[in-house]
Write a protein that holds these residues in place. Structure first.
Motif, PDB file in Angstrom:
ATOM      1  N   ALA A  34      62.243  20.939 148.871  1.00 42.46           N
ATOM      2  CA  ALA A  34      60.953  21.399 149.383  1.00 42.46           C
ATOM      3  C   ALA A  34      59.799  20.991 148.463  1.00 42.46           C
ATOM      4  CB  ALA A  34      60.976  22.915 149.558  1.00 42.46           C
ATOM      5  N   ASP A  35      60.025  21.034 147.155  1.00 47.40           N
ATOM      6  CA  ASP A  35      58.964  20.699 146.197  1.00 47.40           C
ATOM      7  C   ASP A  35      58.538  19.237 146.285  1.00 47.40           C
ATOM      8  OD1 ASP A  35      58.926  23.273 145.295  1.00 47.40           O
ATOM      9  OD2 ASP A  35      60.225  22.897 143.568  1.00 47.40           O
ATOM     10  N   ASP A  36      59.406  18.392 146.852  1.00 46.25           N
ATOM     11  CA  ASP A  36      59.107  16.963 146.942  1.00 46.25           C
ATOM     12  C   ASP A  36      58.347  16.596 148.212  1.00 46.25           C
ATOM     13  OD1 ASP A  36      60.439  16.643 144.546  1.00 46.25           O
ATOM     14  OD2 ASP A  36      62.355  16.154 145.507  1.00 46.25           O
ATOM     15  N   ILE A  37      58.238  17.537 149.153  1.00 45.25           N
ATOM     16  CA  ILE A  37      57.592  17.236 150.438  1.00 45.25           C
ATOM     17  C   ILE A  37      56.162  17.781 150.405  1.00 45.25           C
ATOM     18  CG2 ILE A  37      57.736  17.448 152.946  1.00 45.25           C
ATOM     19  CD1 ILE A  37      60.685  18.020 152.677  1.00 45.25           C
ATOM     20  N   ILE A  38      55.250  16.971 149.987  1.00 50.52           N
ATOM     21  CA  ILE A  38      53.854  17.417 149.874  1.00 50.52           C
ATOM     22  C   ILE A  38      53.239  17.625 151.254  1.00 50.52           C
ATOM     23  CG2 ILE A  38      53.528  16.313 147.634  1.00 50.52           C
ATOM     24  CD1 ILE A  38      52.118  14.019 149.058  1.00 50.52           C
ATOM     25  N   GLU A  39      53.851  17.032 152.277  1.00 51.60           N
ATOM     26  CA  GLU A  39      53.331  17.170 153.638  1.00 51.60           C
ATOM     27  C   GLU A  39      53.439  18.604 154.158  1.00 51.60           C
ATOM     28  OE1 GLU A  39      55.211  14.761 152.570  1.00 51.60           O
ATOM     29  OE2 GLU A  39      54.111  12.907 152.989  1.00 51.60           O
ATOM     30  N   LEU A  40      54.260  19.435 153.515  1.00 52.13           N
ATOM     31  CA  LEU A  40      54.404  20.815 153.936  1.00 52.13           C
ATOM     32  C   LEU A  40      53.091  21.591 153.840  1.00 52.13           C
ATOM     33  CD1 LEU A  40      57.846  21.699 152.300  1.00 52.13           C
ATOM     34  CD2 LEU A  40      57.338  21.795 154.739  1.00 52.13           C
ATOM     35  N   ARG A  41      52.153  21.057 153.088  1.00 49.49           N
ATOM     36  CA  ARG A  41      50.887  21.758 152.893  1.00 49.49           C
ATOM     37  C   ARG A  41      50.003  21.711 154.141  1.00 49.49           C
ATOM     38  NH1 ARG A  41      49.539  18.879 147.061  1.00 49.49           N
ATOM     39  NH2 ARG A  41      51.439  19.575 145.961  1.00 49.49           N
ATOM     40  N   ASP A  42      50.232  20.737 155.007  1.00 47.44           N
ATOM     41  CA  ASP A  42      49.411  20.579 156.213  1.00 47.44           C
ATOM     42  C   ASP A  42      50.338  20.462 157.419  1.00 47.44           C
ATOM     43  OD1 ASP A  42      47.996  19.272 158.408  1.00 47.44           O
ATOM     44  OD2 ASP A  42      46.365  18.949 156.982  1.00 47.44           O
ATOM     45  N   PRO A  43      50.302  21.415 158.363  1.00 48.70           N
ATOM     46  CA  PRO A  43      51.216  21.398 159.515  1.00 48.70           C
ATOM     47  C   PRO A  43      51.155  20.106 160.333  1.00 48.70           C
ATOM     48  CG  PRO A  43      50.089  23.496 159.386  1.00 48.70           C
ATOM     49  CD  PRO A  43      49.436  22.602 158.368  1.00 48.70           C
ATOM     50  N   ASP A  44      49.952  19.578 160.577  1.00 49.06           N
ATOM     51  CA  ASP A  44      49.836  18.364 161.380  1.00 49.06           C
ATOM     52  C   ASP A  44      50.396  17.148 160.643  1.00 49.06           C
ATOM     53  OD1 ASP A  44      48.624  19.708 163.514  1.00 49.06           O
ATOM     54  OD2 ASP A  44      46.631  19.508 162.617  1.00 49.06           O
ATOM     55  N   VAL A  45      50.134  17.077 159.358  1.00 51.35           N
ATOM     56  CA  VAL A  45      50.663  15.969 158.560  1.00 51.35           C
ATOM     57  C   VAL A  45      52.178  16.054 158.469  1.00 51.35           C
ATOM     58  CG1 VAL A  45      50.669  14.898 156.275  1.00 51.35           C
ATOM     59  CG2 VAL A  45      48.527  15.754 157.235  1.00 51.35           C
ATOM     60  N   PHE A  46      52.694  17.273 158.308  1.00 54.80           N
ATOM     61  CA  PHE A  46      54.139  17.476 158.239  1.00 54.80           C
ATOM     62  C   PHE A  46      54.805  17.057 159.541  1.00 54.80           C
ATOM     63  CE2 PHE A  46      57.784  20.663 158.398  1.00 54.80           C
ATOM     64  CZ  PHE A  46      58.609  19.889 157.603  1.00 54.80           C
ATOM     65  N   SER A  47      54.199  17.431 160.677  1.00 55.31           N
ATOM     66  CA  SER A  47      54.747  17.057 161.978  1.00 55.31           C
ATOM     67  C   SER A  47      54.793  15.539 162.141  1.00 55.31           C
ATOM     68  CB  SER A  47      53.894  17.673 163.089  1.00 55.31           C
ATOM     69  OG  SER A  47      54.364  17.303 164.358  1.00 55.31           O
ATOM     70  N   GLU A  48      53.729  14.860 161.755  1.00 56.38           N
ATOM     71  CA  GLU A  48      53.689  13.401 161.854  1.00 56.38           C
ATOM     72  C   GLU A  48      54.711  12.764 160.921  1.00 56.38           C
ATOM     73  OE1 GLU A  48      50.488   9.706 161.339  1.00 56.38           O
ATOM     74  OE2 GLU A  48      49.813  11.800 161.218  1.00 56.38           O
ATOM     75  N   TRP A  49      54.856  13.334 159.737  1.00 55.57           N
ATOM     76  CA  TRP A  49      55.826  12.833 158.748  1.00 55.57           C
ATOM     77  C   TRP A  49      57.251  12.894 159.298  1.00 55.57           C
ATOM     78  CZ3 TRP A  49      59.711  15.280 155.743  1.00 55.57           C
ATOM     79  CH2 TRP A  49      60.133  14.581 154.610  1.00 55.57           C
ATOM     80  N   LEU A  50      57.580  13.984 160.010  1.00 54.01           N
ATOM     81  CA  LEU A  50      58.905  14.136 160.601  1.00 54.01           C
ATOM     82  C   LEU A  50      59.111  13.148 161.748  1.00 54.01           C
ATOM     83  CD1 LEU A  50      59.197  18.031 160.685  1.00 54.01           C
ATOM     84  CD2 LEU A  50      60.419  16.476 159.163  1.00 54.01           C
ATOM     85  N   GLN A  51      58.078  12.932 162.554  1.00 57.27           N
ATOM     86  CA  GLN A  51      58.185  11.982 163.660  1.00 57.27           C
ATOM     87  C   GLN A  51      58.460  10.577 163.146  1.00 57.27           C
ATOM     88  OE1 GLN A  51      55.153  12.209 166.805  1.00 57.27           O
ATOM     89  NE2 GLN A  51      54.635  14.251 166.093  1.00 57.27           N
TER      90      GLN A  51
END
Length: 244
Positions: A34-51
């Motif tokens: 979890a500490d390595d995924i900086i995208e977790l800070r922004d829901p929209d960025v995290f969603s795009e990162w997963l896609q």
């Protein structure tokens, strides 16, 4: 297609069980801290990162602490895919890690809200690949919307079983809840002791109201008290579908 396991706390039982479930569903398992995924800070960025990584489902292993759980709930608010919580206090994970298959029975509460029928697809997929039993906990409302939602889910699962040329009817049952749609989440913990499921599948809140902001959303209460993994679906019209 990928199932991503996000580790915020070491939980060997959770990781072993999620690896097994991933294998039974025919997906590829990947793990990230979890500490390595900086995208977790922004829901929209995290969603795009997963896609971009072609992720079908997210497993979250974390401590059973309200602030931590809420952090991940906030990060997942924009997801079109299911996301599942495994906390360090879910006692049944130690049992699930030892025995096959990964799932024997799934509990799915059904309220009057229209988005409840979205869970029919994931329930059908889980049943098809793991042969698990499904229990639909129908809200005890005065109106008929919860009843209709339950019947629609049942029909979807049965139709998919027919399309798969199964000779027997899928093992799905419905149980009438004691509580109404608004309080159904409070009944889930008690039903776990009675029905002994291996997973709970529920829909996340549409929007956070004042009570949710002050006391926490219903899904957080369920996760905190649950003895088994809790899978959530966001109420969206454009939910991403699991590919077979």
């Amino acid at each position: 297609m990928v199932f991503l396991y996000i580790s915020d706390v070491a939980n060997p039982n959770a990781e072993f069980w999620t690896r097994r479930l991933t294998n039974e569903l025919g997906k590829t398992f990947e793990k990230s801290e979890a500490d390595d995924i900086i995208e977790l800070r922004d829901p929209d960025v995290f969603s795009e990162w997963l896609q971009q990584r072609d992720v079908d489902l997210v497993f979250i292993s974390c401590e059973n602490e309200k602030r931590i759980i809420q952090r991940f709930l906030n990060a997942c608010r924009s997801l079109r895919i299911p996301y599942l919580f495994c906390t360090d206090t879910m006692a049944k994970l130690s049992v699930l890690a030892k025995y096959e298959p990964a799932l024997h029975e799934v509990l799915a509460p059904v309220t009057r809200l229209e988005e409840e029928v979205y869970k029919a697809e994931i329930l059908s997929v889980l049943r098809r690949y793991t042969l698990c039993k499904i229990t639909l906990l129908e809200a005890n409302d005065y109106g008929s919307r919860a009843v209709r939602n339950t019947e629609r889910i049942l029909k979807f699962i049965e139709d998919n079983a027919k399309n798969d040329n199964e000779n027997t009817s899928p093992a799905v049952r419905k149980i009438k809840a004691v509580k109404s749609s608004d309080a159904l989440y409070r009944e889930i913990s008690d039903r776990q002791r009675e029905l002994v499921p291996d997973m709970v599948v529920m829909t996340a809140s549409r929007e956070y109201g004042l009570d949710d902001l002050l006391f926490g959303p219903a899904e957080r209460h369920v996760i905190c008290k649950s003895q088994v993994p809790v899978l959530l679906l966001n109420p969206r019209d454009d939910l991403f579908s699991l590919c077979d």
